[in-house]
Design a protein around this motif. Sequence first.
Motif, PDB file in Angstrom:
ATOM      1  N   LEU A  39       0.830  -1.203   0.000  1.00 44.32           N
ATOM      2  CA  LEU A  39       0.000   0.000   0.000  1.00 44.32           C
ATOM      3  C   LEU A  39       0.864   1.253   0.000  1.00 44.32           C
ATOM      4  N   GLY A  40       1.932   1.243   0.795  1.00 40.52           N
ATOM      5  CA  GLY A  40       2.846   2.381   0.821  1.00 40.52           C
ATOM      6  C   GLY A  40       3.518   2.626  -0.519  1.00 40.52           C
ATOM      7  N   VAL A  41       3.947   1.565  -1.163  1.00 45.68           N
ATOM      8  CA  VAL A  41       4.568   1.705  -2.481  1.00 45.68           C
ATOM      9  C   VAL A  41       3.559   2.231  -3.489  1.00 45.68           C
ATOM     10  N   TYR A  42       2.326   1.767  -3.414  1.00 45.87           N
ATOM     11  CA  TYR A  42       1.284   2.260  -4.325  1.00 45.87           C
ATOM     12  C   TYR A  42       1.081   3.763  -4.143  1.00 45.87           C
ATOM     13  N   VAL A  43       1.022   4.203  -2.899  1.00 42.02           N
ATOM     14  CA  VAL A  43       0.855   5.638  -2.631  1.00 42.02           C
ATOM     15  C   VAL A  43       2.062   6.427  -3.147  1.00 42.02           C
ATOM     16  N   VAL A  45       3.985   5.645  -5.657  1.00 40.28           N
ATOM     17  CA  VAL A  45       3.897   5.684  -7.122  1.00 40.28           C
ATOM     18  C   VAL A  45       2.910   6.759  -7.569  1.00 40.28           C
ATOM     19  N   ILE A  46       1.779   6.852  -6.889  1.00 38.62           N
ATOM     20  CA  ILE A  46       0.786   7.858  -7.254  1.00 38.62           C
ATOM     21  C   ILE A  46       1.311   9.264  -6.968  1.00 38.62           C
ATOM     22  N   VAL A  47       1.884   9.483  -5.784  1.00 38.62           N
ATOM     23  CA  VAL A  47       2.387  10.816  -5.418  1.00 38.62           C
ATOM     24  C   VAL A  47       3.560  11.210  -6.303  1.00 38.62           C
ATOM     25  N   ALA A  48       4.490  10.298  -6.527  1.00 33.65           N
ATOM     26  CA  ALA A  48       5.634  10.607  -7.385  1.00 33.65           C
ATOM     27  C   ALA A  48       5.189  10.826  -8.826  1.00 33.65           C
ATOM     28  N   GLY A  49       4.102  10.183  -9.215  1.00 32.87           N
ATOM     29  CA  GLY A  49       3.589  10.345 -10.566  1.00 32.87           C
ATOM     30  C   GLY A  49       3.031  11.727 -10.836  1.00 32.87           C
ATOM     31  N   LEU A  50       2.739  12.480  -9.780  1.00 36.82           N
ATOM     32  CA  LEU A  50       2.263  13.843  -9.968  1.00 36.82           C
ATOM     33  C   LEU A  50       3.361  14.764 -10.478  1.00 36.82           C
ATOM     34  N   HIS A  57      11.778   3.972 -13.732  1.00 33.72           N
ATOM     35  CA  HIS A  57      12.807   3.106 -13.158  1.00 33.72           C
ATOM     36  C   HIS A  57      12.580   2.642 -11.714  1.00 33.72           C
ATOM     37  N   GLU A  58      13.002   3.442 -10.743  1.00 35.57           N
ATOM     38  CA  GLU A  58      12.957   3.003  -9.349  1.00 35.57           C
ATOM     39  C   GLU A  58      11.534   2.758  -8.881  1.00 35.57           C
ATOM     40  N   HIS A  59      10.625   3.600  -9.298  1.00 35.40           N
ATOM     41  CA  HIS A  59       9.235   3.423  -8.896  1.00 35.40           C
ATOM     42  C   HIS A  59       8.683   2.111  -9.430  1.00 35.40           C
ATOM     43  N   ALA A  60       8.992   1.800 -10.657  1.00 31.79           N
ATOM     44  CA  ALA A  60       8.492   0.565 -11.263  1.00 31.79           C
ATOM     45  C   ALA A  60       9.085  -0.670 -10.592  1.00 31.79           C
ATOM     46  N   ILE A  61      10.357  -0.603 -10.226  1.00 34.88           N
ATOM     47  CA  ILE A  61      10.997  -1.737  -9.555  1.00 34.88           C
ATOM     48  C   ILE A  61      10.337  -1.985  -8.205  1.00 34.88           C
ATOM     49  N   PHE A  62      10.175  -0.937  -7.411  1.00 38.89           N
ATOM     50  CA  PHE A  62       9.534  -1.082  -6.108  1.00 38.89           C
ATOM     51  C   PHE A  62       8.085  -1.541  -6.252  1.00 38.89           C
ATOM     52  N   PHE A  63       7.392  -1.004  -7.230  1.00 38.02           N
ATOM     53  CA  PHE A  63       5.986  -1.345  -7.453  1.00 38.02           C
ATOM     54  C   PHE A  63       5.831  -2.822  -7.789  1.00 38.02           C
ATOM     55  N   THR A  64       6.599  -3.304  -8.747  1.00 36.00           N
ATOM     56  CA  THR A  64       6.470  -4.712  -9.141  1.00 36.00           C
ATOM     57  C   THR A  64       6.935  -5.640  -8.026  1.00 36.00           C
TER      58      THR A  64
END
Length: 80
Positions: A39-43, A45-50, A57-64
Amino acid sequence: IWAAALAAVLAGAVALLWKARGLRCADHLYGRTVWYGALGVYVIVIVAGLTNTTLHHEHAIFFTLAMGLLAAACRTRRSD
């Protein structure tokens, strides 16, 4: 089309989080830790996506990694 693909991935992650919230894992503490981590990683990804590319890169690695751990940690097993 890229926005639709991204929306589908993020919606799939929400569906996985929603489905896994009530599952009982073999080790309940591990399952809850993985769920809150995902859940934290999802949040993140959304916040960093703004301000940055959402699944860059790093967001996708943590997300997957987080979603894969969540899917593996709380999968249901059939008892034979």
